[in-house]
Design a protein around this motif. Structure first.
Motif, PDB file in Angstrom:
ATOM      1  N   PRO A   1       6.602  -1.433  -0.495  1.00 38.18           N
ATOM      2  CA  PRO A   1       6.197  -0.928  -1.814  1.00 38.18           C
ATOM      3  C   PRO A   1       6.027  -2.043  -2.845  1.00 38.18           C
ATOM      4  O   PRO A   1       5.078  -2.027  -3.641  1.00 38.18           O
ATOM      5  CB  PRO A   1       7.362  -0.004  -2.206  1.00 38.18           C
ATOM      6  CG  PRO A   1       7.990   0.394  -0.915  1.00 38.18           C
ATOM      7  CD  PRO A   1       7.825  -0.790   0.003  1.00 38.18           C
TER       8      PRO A   1
ATOM      9  N   ASP B   1       2.886  -3.243   7.587  1.00 40.40           N
ATOM     10  CA  ASP B   1       2.281  -4.099   6.563  1.00 40.40           C
ATOM     11  C   ASP B   1       1.418  -5.200   7.168  1.00 40.40           C
ATOM     12  O   ASP B   1       1.030  -6.139   6.469  1.00 40.40           O
ATOM     13  CB  ASP B   1       3.366  -4.754   5.689  1.00 40.40           C
ATOM     14  CG  ASP B   1       4.196  -3.725   4.938  1.00 40.40           C
ATOM     15  OD1 ASP B   1       3.887  -2.527   5.048  1.00 40.40           O
ATOM     16  OD2 ASP B   1       5.146  -4.123   4.254  1.00 40.40           O
TER      17      ASP B   1
ATOM     18  N   SER C   1       2.904  -4.171  -2.122  1.00 42.58           N
ATOM     19  CA  SER C   1       1.688  -3.537  -2.665  1.00 42.58           C
ATOM     20  C   SER C   1       1.490  -3.934  -4.127  1.00 42.58           C
ATOM     21  O   SER C   1       0.381  -4.250  -4.550  1.00 42.58           O
ATOM     22  CB  SER C   1       1.803  -2.012  -2.585  1.00 42.58           C
ATOM     23  OG  SER C   1       1.869  -1.585  -1.252  1.00 42.58           O
TER      24      SER C   1
ATOM     25  N   GLY D   1       6.623   3.113   5.584  1.00 47.60           N
ATOM     26  CA  GLY D   1       5.763   3.560   4.510  1.00 47.60           C
ATOM     27  C   GLY D   1       4.719   4.482   5.077  1.00 47.60           C
ATOM     28  O   GLY D   1       4.803   4.833   6.251  1.00 47.60           O
ATOM     29  N   PRO D   2       3.728   4.883   4.293  1.00 52.98           N
ATOM     30  CA  PRO D   2       3.407   4.400   2.945  1.00 52.98           C
ATOM     31  C   PRO D   2       4.387   4.910   1.873  1.00 52.98           C
ATOM     32  O   PRO D   2       5.290   5.658   2.182  1.00 52.98           O
ATOM     33  CB  PRO D   2       2.010   4.972   2.709  1.00 52.98           C
ATOM     34  CG  PRO D   2       1.939   6.195   3.561  1.00 52.98           C
ATOM     35  CD  PRO D   2       2.780   5.888   4.767  1.00 52.98           C
ATOM     36  N   SER D   3       4.140   4.431   0.669  1.00 51.48           N
ATOM     37  CA  SER D   3       4.919   4.791  -0.518  1.00 51.48           C
ATOM     38  C   SER D   3       6.392   4.418  -0.330  1.00 51.48           C
ATOM     39  O   SER D   3       6.716   3.522   0.424  1.00 51.48           O
ATOM     40  CB  SER D   3       4.732   6.270  -0.850  1.00 51.48           C
ATOM     41  OG  SER D   3       5.231   6.538  -2.137  1.00 51.48           O
ATOM     42  N   THR D   4       7.289   5.138  -0.997  1.00 50.85           N
ATOM     43  CA  THR D   4       8.714   4.803  -0.914  1.00 50.85           C
ATOM     44  C   THR D   4       9.213   4.950   0.522  1.00 50.85           C
ATOM     45  O   THR D   4      10.122   4.246   0.952  1.00 50.85           O
ATOM     46  CB  THR D   4       9.521   5.696  -1.888  1.00 50.85           C
ATOM     47  OG1 THR D   4       8.871   5.636  -3.158  1.00 50.85           O
ATOM     48  CG2 THR D   4      10.938   5.215  -2.038  1.00 50.85           C
TER      49      THR D   4
END
Lengths: 190, 377
Positions: free
Chosen positions: B82, B123, B85, B110-113
């Motif tokens: 996160p 990633d 990003s 992930g994605p997000s939290t």
């Protein structure tokens, strides 16, 4: 020789530090050791698990695949990890409800009570557990365990933590006959 | 226990290596599972005269690192998906302006939290293409704690030498795992140094061989006068929108890394010369993969293993050569096929590439990879 430990309980019980001390003591005794962990996002509570793999040779995979020793300090931890055990032994705190029963031998010891009543500090239950696991498994000498405790615990708490380790070693010594009997019974059954 | 054998954590090894490489500045915003790096830097950097700043967020963190690097300091930040990003805009700035910076990305789900305390390798493509535009980047992937040390040190060498952001791509397992490590003797390591101009007279901050040359970098505050901008710029650093200037700059930036793909390649290969199946992996997935490969060989299967330590730039030609004997390729990774895509591109046209993606937050178990190997054969 590859010996696997899984230390399970509730977040905040200090099982990660217990795993680190066990691994460091084994290294002190010239062995190889890897320690890993898994835990929830909570700071306290939730489930927590530390794993230690100790070997004379290289360790290619760092996680416990089939633990030789499971420590379960809570009933939840016992149910999560104890019931899937096919080999090895389970060491639980005496307060853990063994329901349903496990397939492998279980040795219940007053780890939490020893910390809270005898030593007067519930927080050192993790070092009692290190004494129990080190003593029962023999993966590290008492001297190496003492040095690892001294190296890893916060300054000012050395005496208390060492006392907890000694209590754990004593519990292990008392339990040794039970452990042997349990393992032999298990071997006879399998 | 030998004198230097220590029980060391992956995140700790990254930090120790950075300090050994001459880290002088850390700015970061703590995030699980990378936080130990920030914690250790806050304790250790002041002891060696360095600076630690906890910033308000991740873009602030990397921007502060870029500023520090412009003054000549070696700078690093650490984060997880996160936060990585949020850093991407400034990573693009560092790429275009050619400012050395090291970023440790301890990957989580992930994605997000996502799942903050669970490992993942999602990633891989963010490390390559997280910021917009064609840009140079290097990403290294340690496979154990010792390599966290070695590759973080190397990240500083490459970042300083080629004036490029370098990402060290670890994950929750590698970052949090503690292993017995014997640290290399610091006497065997030469501290990475940036090439600097001799005199301010006639200094052109972006003058370099258009075929991938690296310009000399004058530290801010040492008497040199130059302009640093995220606009396309000429060799004086002045903004320019002339087509020839833009094209020359962008091509040089990318050639800087592409021309050195063989030199940057780093991997561990085992039994690839004569195998029916090659397993290709990286980071913590590779630990389960190697365990499964060795078991397969023990049971008479002809299986080889390739573990990549350099992910970007992707050494396609080398991989094509190494995997040539394999009839099939299996790619275990903790994502849905980000490495497999690159393997297909490099070596997939003559043989099937089987994707083995794991995205439940758990590390692979060797049995899972072993089962996939048996099924593939």
């Amino acid at each position: 020789m590859r010996v696997e430990f899984r230390l399970s309980g509730s977040g905040g019980q200090g099982l990660l530090l217990a795993g680190i001390v066990l691994a460091e003591a084994a290294i002190q005794d010239g062995k190889n050791a890897v320690q890993t962990q898994s835990y929830g996002p909570e700071a306290r509570g939730g489930s927590s698990k530390a794993e230690v793999v100790i070997s004379d040779g290289d360790i290619d995979y760092p996680k416990a695949t089939a633990p030789d020793f499971l420590l379960a300090l809570t009933t939840d931890a016992y149910r999560s990890y104890g019931l899937s055990m096919k080999k090895g032994i389970i060491i639980t705190d005496s307060t853990v409800k063994l329901d349903p029963p496990a397939e492998v031998p279980v040795v219940a010891l007053p780890i939490l009570e020893t910390a809270s009543k005898k030593l007067g500090r519930a927080v050192v239950a993790n070092m009692v557990a290190v004494g129990v696991l080190g003593g029962v498994s023999g993966v590290a000498s008492p001297q190496a365990l003492r040095e690892a405790v001294l190296h890893r615990v916060p300054k000012g708490t050395e005496e208390l933590n060492l006392a907890a380790l000694e209590e754990g070693l004593a519990l292990a010594a008392h339990a040794q006959a039970d452990v042997r009997a349990a393992v032999q019974t298990d071997a006879a059954h399998s | 226990m030998s004198e230097k054998a220590k029980l060391m954590q992956g995140n700790e090894a990254c930090t120790m290596a950075a300090i050994a490489a001459g880290l002088e500045f850390y700015a970061g915003y703590p995030i699980t599972p990378s936080t130990e790096i920030a914690e250790m830097c806050s304790e250790e950097l002041p002891k060696v005269g360095g600076k630690f700043i906890q910033m308000e967020d991740e873009i602030g963190s990397i921007s502060a690192c870029i500023g520090a690097s412009l003054t000549g300091a070696k700078a690093m930040t650490a984060t997880s998906g996160p936060g990585f990003s949020l850093m991407q805009e400034s990573i693009g700035y560092a790429s275009l302006c050619e400012i050395p910076v090291v970023i440790i990305d301890v990957q989580r789900m992930g994605p997000s939290t996502g799942m903050p305390t669970s490992p993942a390798q999602g990633d891989l493509m963010q490390a390559r293409w997280g910021t917009h535009g064609d840009h140079p980047i290097i990403a290294l992937a340690p496979g154990n704690v010792k390599e966290c040390y070695e590759l973080t040190f190397r990240a500083f060498e490459l970042s300083e030498k080629y004036r490029v952001p370098v990402v060290v791509l670890t994950d929750e397992v590698i970052g949090h795992m503690r292993e017995k490590v014997v640290l290399p003797d610091p006497a065997n390591y030469r501290m990475p140094l940036r090439a600097m101009p001799q005199s301010p007279a006639g200094y052109k901050p972006y003058a370099a061989d258009p075929n991938g040359g690296v310009p000399l970098m004058a530290p801010f505050g040492t008497g040199y006068r130059w302009h640093c901008t995220g606009l396309f710029h000429d060799e004086n650093g002045a903004p320019s929108s002339k087509p020839a200037v833009a094209s020359t700059l962008l091509r040089r930036l990318n050639l800087k890394i592409e021309n050195r793909v063989d030199e940057l390649a780093d991997y561990v290969a085992e039994g690839l010369e004569d195998c029916d199946l090659a397993v290709v992996s990286f980071g913590s997935s590779a630990m389960a993969a190697l365990s499964a490969v060795r078991r397969s060989c023990g049971e008479g299967y002809k299986v080889g293993m390739l573990r990549l330590k350099t992910i970007w730039p992707f050494p396609s030609a080398l991989i094509r050569r190494l995997l040539a004997p394999a009839k099939k390729i299996l790619v275990p990774e903790m994502n849905l096929g980000q490495l497999a895509i690159e393997i297909e591109r490099a070596a997939g046209c003559e043989r099937p590439v089987i994707r083995l993606g794991k995205v439940n937050g758990d590390l692979f178990h060797p049995d899972e990879v072993f089962a996939a190997i048996k099924e593939a054969l």
